[in-house]
Design a protein around this motif. Structure first.
Motif, PDB file in Angstrom:
ATOM      1  N   CYS A  49       0.851  -1.364   0.106  1.00 26.94           N
ATOM      2  CA  CYS A  49      -0.065  -0.173  -0.022  1.00 26.94           C
ATOM      3  C   CYS A  49       0.874   1.222   0.035  1.00 26.94           C
ATOM      4  O   CYS A  49       0.423   2.544  -0.546  1.00 26.94           O
ATOM      5  CB  CYS A  49      -1.081  -0.075   1.285  1.00 26.94           C
ATOM      6  N   GLY A  50       2.077   1.294   0.449  1.00 28.40           N
ATOM      7  CA  GLY A  50       2.842   2.271   0.315  1.00 28.40           C
ATOM      8  C   GLY A  50       3.353   2.953  -0.903  1.00 28.40           C
ATOM      9  O   GLY A  50       3.393   4.058  -1.168  1.00 28.40           O
ATOM     10  N   ASP A  51       3.420   1.959  -1.956  1.00 33.04           N
ATOM     11  CA  ASP A  51       3.301   2.094  -3.511  1.00 33.04           C
ATOM     12  C   ASP A  51       2.009   2.754  -4.159  1.00 33.04           C
ATOM     13  O   ASP A  51       1.931   3.215  -4.983  1.00 33.04           O
ATOM     14  CB  ASP A  51       3.840   1.259  -4.051  1.00 33.04           C
ATOM     15  N   VAL A  52       0.795   2.754  -3.335  1.00 37.22           N
ATOM     16  CA  VAL A  52      -0.211   3.118  -3.753  1.00 37.22           C
ATOM     17  C   VAL A  52      -0.542   4.637  -3.305  1.00 37.22           C
ATOM     18  O   VAL A  52      -0.824   5.526  -3.956  1.00 37.22           O
ATOM     19  CB  VAL A  52      -1.700   2.242  -3.232  1.00 37.22           C
ATOM     20  N   ALA A  53      -0.569   4.572  -2.072  1.00 35.17           N
ATOM     21  CA  ALA A  53      -0.664   5.877  -0.970  1.00 35.17           C
ATOM     22  C   ALA A  53      -0.060   5.861   0.251  1.00 35.17           C
ATOM     23  O   ALA A  53      -0.141   4.757   0.756  1.00 35.17           O
ATOM     24  CB  ALA A  53      -1.996   6.769  -1.122  1.00 35.17           C
ATOM     25  N   THR A  54       0.317   6.975   0.858  1.00 36.46           N
ATOM     26  CA  THR A  54       0.837   6.731   2.242  1.00 36.46           C
ATOM     27  C   THR A  54      -0.189   7.688   3.265  1.00 36.46           C
ATOM     28  O   THR A  54      -1.050   8.476   2.770  1.00 36.46           O
ATOM     29  CB  THR A  54       1.987   7.359   2.663  1.00 36.46           C
ATOM     30  N   LEU A  55      -0.309   7.375   4.426  1.00 36.86           N
ATOM     31  CA  LEU A  55      -1.129   8.125   5.299  1.00 36.86           C
ATOM     32  C   LEU A  55      -1.022   9.548   5.274  1.00 36.86           C
ATOM     33  O   LEU A  55      -1.801  10.529   5.161  1.00 36.86           O
ATOM     34  CB  LEU A  55      -1.089   7.576   6.674  1.00 36.86           C
ATOM     35  N   ASP A  56       0.255  10.011   5.282  1.00 38.37           N
ATOM     36  CA  ASP A  56       0.815  11.486   5.088  1.00 38.37           C
ATOM     37  C   ASP A  56       0.058  11.946   3.844  1.00 38.37           C
ATOM     38  O   ASP A  56      -0.405  13.162   3.662  1.00 38.37           O
ATOM     39  CB  ASP A  56       2.105  11.631   5.011  1.00 38.37           C
ATOM     40  N   GLU A  57       0.390  11.361   2.469  1.00 37.24           N
ATOM     41  CA  GLU A  57      -0.159  11.850   1.323  1.00 37.24           C
ATOM     42  C   GLU A  57      -1.752  11.997   1.421  1.00 37.24           C
ATOM     43  O   GLU A  57      -2.167  12.814   0.846  1.00 37.24           O
ATOM     44  CB  GLU A  57       0.100  10.778   0.202  1.00 37.24           C
ATOM     45  N   LEU A  58      -2.516  10.930   1.991  1.00 39.29           N
ATOM     46  CA  LEU A  58      -3.948  11.082   2.291  1.00 39.29           C
ATOM     47  C   LEU A  58      -4.330  12.254   3.011  1.00 39.29           C
ATOM     48  O   LEU A  58      -5.404  12.951   2.455  1.00 39.29           O
ATOM     49  CB  LEU A  58      -4.603   9.930   2.627  1.00 39.29           C
ATOM     50  N   THR A  59      -3.526  12.415   4.215  1.00 39.46           N
ATOM     51  CA  THR A  59      -3.856  13.498   4.980  1.00 39.46           C
ATOM     52  C   THR A  59      -3.745  15.012   4.212  1.00 39.46           C
ATOM     53  O   THR A  59      -4.773  15.812   4.092  1.00 39.46           O
ATOM     54  CB  THR A  59      -2.856  13.682   6.115  1.00 39.46           C
ATOM     55  N   ARG A  60      -2.594  14.939   3.209  1.00 40.71           N
ATOM     56  CA  ARG A  60      -2.206  16.206   2.486  1.00 40.71           C
ATOM     57  C   ARG A  60      -3.715  16.285   1.520  1.00 40.71           C
ATOM     58  O   ARG A  60      -3.966  17.647   1.322  1.00 40.71           O
ATOM     59  CB  ARG A  60      -1.202  16.244   1.725  1.00 40.71           C
ATOM     60  N   TYR A  61      -3.855  15.323   0.767  1.00 39.42           N
ATOM     61  CA  TYR A  61      -4.691  15.303  -0.617  1.00 39.42           C
ATOM     62  C   TYR A  61      -6.077  15.717   0.117  1.00 39.42           C
ATOM     63  O   TYR A  61      -6.899  16.599  -0.608  1.00 39.42           O
ATOM     64  CB  TYR A  61      -4.738  14.204  -1.238  1.00 39.42           C
ATOM     65  N   LEU A  62      -6.677  15.031   1.330  1.00 40.13           N
ATOM     66  CA  LEU A  62      -8.000  15.277   1.568  1.00 40.13           C
ATOM     67  C   LEU A  62      -8.122  16.368   2.500  1.00 40.13           C
ATOM     68  O   LEU A  62      -9.329  16.867   2.944  1.00 40.13           O
ATOM     69  CB  LEU A  62      -8.437  14.063   2.369  1.00 40.13           C
ATOM     70  N   ASN A  63      -7.001  16.928   2.868  1.00 43.62           N
ATOM     71  CA  ASN A  63      -6.955  18.344   3.694  1.00 43.62           C
ATOM     72  C   ASN A  63      -7.620  17.836   5.174  1.00 43.62           C
ATOM     73  O   ASN A  63      -8.486  18.698   5.620  1.00 43.62           O
ATOM     74  CB  ASN A  63      -7.586  19.418   2.845  1.00 43.62           C
ATOM     75  N   ASN A  64      -7.391  16.639   5.739  1.00 45.09           N
ATOM     76  CA  ASN A  64      -7.931  16.187   6.779  1.00 45.09           C
ATOM     77  C   ASN A  64      -7.066  15.015   7.304  1.00 45.09           C
ATOM     78  O   ASN A  64      -6.610  14.191   6.519  1.00 45.09           O
ATOM     79  CB  ASN A  64      -9.302  15.759   6.275  1.00 45.09           C
ATOM     80  N   LEU A  65      -6.732  14.983   8.499  1.00 44.07           N
ATOM     81  CA  LEU A  65      -5.834  14.257   9.279  1.00 44.07           C
ATOM     82  C   LEU A  65      -6.550  12.528   9.275  1.00 44.07           C
ATOM     83  O   LEU A  65      -7.590  12.264   9.629  1.00 44.07           O
ATOM     84  CB  LEU A  65      -5.618  14.367  10.641  1.00 44.07           C
ATOM     85  N   VAL A  66      -5.636  11.740   8.581  1.00 45.68           N
ATOM     86  CA  VAL A  66      -6.153  10.445   8.457  1.00 45.68           C
ATOM     87  C   VAL A  66      -4.771   9.725   9.385  1.00 45.68           C
ATOM     88  O   VAL A  66      -3.817   9.366   9.104  1.00 45.68           O
ATOM     89  CB  VAL A  66      -5.844   9.742   6.953  1.00 45.68           C
ATOM     90  N   THR A  67      -5.465   8.994  10.404  1.00 43.86           N
ATOM     91  CA  THR A  67      -4.856   8.386  11.279  1.00 43.86           C
ATOM     92  C   THR A  67      -5.073   6.712  11.506  1.00 43.86           C
ATOM     93  O   THR A  67      -6.194   6.523  11.056  1.00 43.86           O
ATOM     94  CB  THR A  67      -4.745   9.039  12.871  1.00 43.86           C
ATOM     95  N   GLY A  68      -4.373   6.080  12.005  1.00 40.90           N
ATOM     96  CA  GLY A  68      -4.641   4.540  12.137  1.00 40.90           C
ATOM     97  C   GLY A  68      -3.686   3.829  11.402  1.00 40.90           C
ATOM     98  O   GLY A  68      -2.491   4.414  11.184  1.00 40.90           O
ATOM     99  N   LYS A 101     -13.956  -0.735   8.558  1.00 41.20           N
ATOM    100  CA  LYS A 101     -14.285   0.795   9.238  1.00 41.20           C
ATOM    101  C   LYS A 101     -13.207   1.465   9.052  1.00 41.20           C
ATOM    102  O   LYS A 101     -13.195   2.693   9.541  1.00 41.20           O
ATOM    103  CB  LYS A 101     -14.225   0.545  10.802  1.00 41.20           C
ATOM    104  N   ALA A 102     -12.278   1.048   7.949  1.00 41.34           N
ATOM    105  CA  ALA A 102     -11.147   2.202   7.416  1.00 41.34           C
ATOM    106  C   ALA A 102     -11.943   3.413   7.113  1.00 41.34           C
ATOM    107  O   ALA A 102     -12.888   3.504   6.379  1.00 41.34           O
ATOM    108  CB  ALA A 102     -10.634   1.508   6.401  1.00 41.34           C
ATOM    109  N   LYS A 103     -11.034   4.675   7.366  1.00 38.17           N
ATOM    110  CA  LYS A 103     -11.497   5.654   6.951  1.00 38.17           C
ATOM    111  C   LYS A 103     -11.454   5.874   5.361  1.00 38.17           C
ATOM    112  O   LYS A 103     -12.023   6.815   4.798  1.00 38.17           O
ATOM    113  CB  LYS A 103     -10.666   6.944   7.600  1.00 38.17           C
TER     114      LYS A 103
END
Length: 193
Positions: A49-68, A101-103
């Motif tokens: 999944c790191g080659d699909v997207a990272t949590l940091d990238e999703l947080t940046r792209y969605l402009n909302n914190l994605v944790t877990g 239940k993933a975000k």
């Protein structure tokens, strides 16, 4: 100098007549560009999944914190639909919760040809519409995708033989930004690193 000012004035008058939208109080949607795609190189479905997207990238792209945590499921080929590879990535899974239940969920799949990939997307959109979802056309990089509104936000798109499905829980994106934000995530997922 007068000619330049006259031209500038005419441009301003014409642009003012074009029905400019009134100023909005909502913040602008940030736009991030993914790594440039190499011309003629089609996305390969990675095995992590790191080659699909990272949590940091999703947080940046969605402009909302994605944790877990991030949890992958590597799929298998399925000849009856022409699928050659698949990975599903579940982002923002909280401790003790199931992957459902993933975000954010991103699924990438490759097919034997572009026609098979488009057919799978058409089936996905039709299934969602028959269940009552609304759909709209959105930009995904230089391509187009379909934004689906059901219980969650979903975007489906393909680039050549590779399809992407991005699903996000509603509280992560505002309705008026969903297409642009999910389009950026989909573009990132469809781009080789």
């Amino acid at each position: 100098m007068r000619v330049g000012l006259a031209v500038l004035g005419a441009v301003l008058v014409v642009s003012g007549c074009a029905g400019a939208a009134p100023p909005s109080n909502s913040p602008a949607v940030p736009v991030f560009s993914s790594a440039p795609a190499v011309a003629g190189v089609e996305r390969t479905v990675p095995d992590n999944c790191g080659d699909v997207a990272t949590l940091d990238e999703l947080t940046r792209y969605l402009n909302n914190l994605v944790t877990g945590t991030v949890q992958p499921i590597v799929g298998v080929a399925q000849s009856n639909i022409g699928r050659t590879a698949r990975i599903d990535c579940y982002y923002g899974v909280q401790a003790g919760q199931p992957m459902a239940k993933a975000k954010v969920w991103i699924g990438l799949a490759s097919y034997v040809n572009e026609e098979s990939a488009r057919k799978r997307l058409t089936v996905t959109v039709a299934d969602e519409q028959s269940a009552g979802a609304t759909v709209s056309d959105v930009q995904v990089g230089a391509d187009r995708g379909v934004l689906v509104r059901n219980a969650n936000w979903m975007l489906v798109a393909n680039r050549g033989r590779v399809t992407v499905v991005v699903q996000v829980i509603p509280v992560l994106v505002r309705e008026d930004h969903a297409g642009a934000l999910l389009g950026q995530v989909a573009d990132r997922a469809l781009t080789n690193r």
